[in-house]
Design a protein around this motif. Structure first.
Motif, PDB file in Angstrom:
ATOM      1  N   HIS A  26       1.542  18.614  20.609  1.00  9.02           N
ATOM      2  CA  HIS A  26       1.810  20.036  20.842  1.00  9.02           C
ATOM      3  C   HIS A  26       3.317  20.284  20.860  1.00  9.02           C
ATOM      4  N   ASP A  32       3.271  25.935  19.997  1.00  9.28           N
ATOM      5  CA  ASP A  32       1.948  25.806  20.607  1.00  9.28           C
ATOM      6  C   ASP A  32       1.958  26.275  22.055  1.00  9.28           C
ATOM      7  N   THR A  60      -0.203  29.382  23.440  1.00  9.53           N
ATOM      8  CA  THR A  60      -1.159  29.172  24.530  1.00  9.53           C
ATOM      9  C   THR A  60      -0.910  30.145  25.673  1.00  9.53           C
ATOM     10  N   ASN A 105      -3.669  32.940  26.901  1.00 11.01           N
ATOM     11  CA  ASN A 105      -4.134  33.016  28.291  1.00 11.01           C
ATOM     12  C   ASN A 105      -3.820  34.368  28.918  1.00 11.01           C
ATOM     13  N   CYS A 157      -0.086  27.776  31.110  1.00 17.79           N
ATOM     14  CA  CYS A 157       0.146  27.031  29.872  1.00 17.79           C
ATOM     15  C   CYS A 157      -0.090  25.562  30.185  1.00 17.79           C
ATOM     16  N   ARG A 199      -5.990  31.238  18.131  1.00 14.15           N
ATOM     17  CA  ARG A 199      -4.613  30.750  18.103  1.00 14.15           C
ATOM     18  C   ARG A 199      -3.859  31.321  16.897  1.00 14.15           C
TER      19      ARG A 199
END
Length: 229
Positions: A140, A144, A148, A152, A161, A224
């Motif tokens: 990651h 990324d 993330t 969220n 995260c 994503r």
């Protein structure tokens, strides 16, 4: 033959050295299972951790692990990874699974990415434990982490995260089952956390890494991808 002299690759090595120092990711005698999907991030992570063994002064060993979901029931071509690991003298293990069939044919998930990722992580952990690794390294990167956080925030309404280093060997004092119940000995590190995706892409191309994508049916249609855009 890999080209490791590019400035883009040296920049990635610098990012990993700083992340390792900031988060105490690497310790003497670590056995690190590197999750290798075949993408640019995981191959760059593997190459960099191999190279840094010679400069960090921290004795650790590496094993490369590929979890193959076998999308469409077809085994992925892992030969390029096998050849790279052979060149680097890194032990390589492939775990063929039926994750692709379970997620897409059996359960027919509308949003398959979360379940697929969860199952692949479980399979990776199982292989790492069989190999007696004490750490798993994941590829990651900084992009990324931002994606993330956005996912969220917007879809779950929470500020969170993943962590650069999650040390599962520390007892969970808040566990309802007591501090020893959740005691594990397999931690997760993300050494590329300071590196941007564009930097990794450039370095992987400059080094001549044989990166590729597994043929996921949901590629380009995930949450994503939406967060990224």
């Amino acid at each position: 033959m890999l080209n490791e002299k590019s400035t883009s690759y040296q920049k990635i090595l610098g990012h990993i050295r700083r992340a390792s120092s900031d988060y105490c990711m690497l310790s003497p005698n670590d056995h690190i299972g590197v999750g290798v999907s075949g993408g640019k991030d995981s191959l760059m992570l593997l190459l960099s951790l191999w190279r840094l063994q010679k400069f960090l002064g921290i004795p650790y060993t590496l094993s490369a692990i590929t979890v193959d979901p076998q999308f469409g029931g077809i085994p992925s071509n892992t030969h390029p990874i096998e050849q790279l690991c052979k060149e680097l003298s890194i032990p390589y293990y492939v775990e063929r699974t039926i994750i692709g069939e379970l997620v897409f044919q059996v359960r027919k998930e509308e949003n398959p990415c979360s379940l697929c990722a969860h199952m692949r992580r479980g399979a990776l952990t199982s292989v790492a434990e069989r190999l007696h690794c004490n750490k798993i390294a994941l590829g990651h990167n900084l992009d990324d982490a931002v994606e993330t956080f956005i996912m969220n925030l917007l879809w779950e309404g929470r500020l969170s995260c993943f962590c650069p280093f999650t040390d599962y060997s520390i007892p969970d004092e808040g566990s309802l089952h007591g501090p020893e119940k959740n005691l594990r000995h397999l931690s997760v590190i993300r050494p590329l956390i300071y590196a941007q995706e564009k930097e990794i892409r450039r370095a992987a191309a400059d080094c001549g890494l044989p990166f590729f994508k597994m043929a996921c049916p949901n590629d380009g249609k995930s949450g994503r991808q939406e967060a990224r855009e």
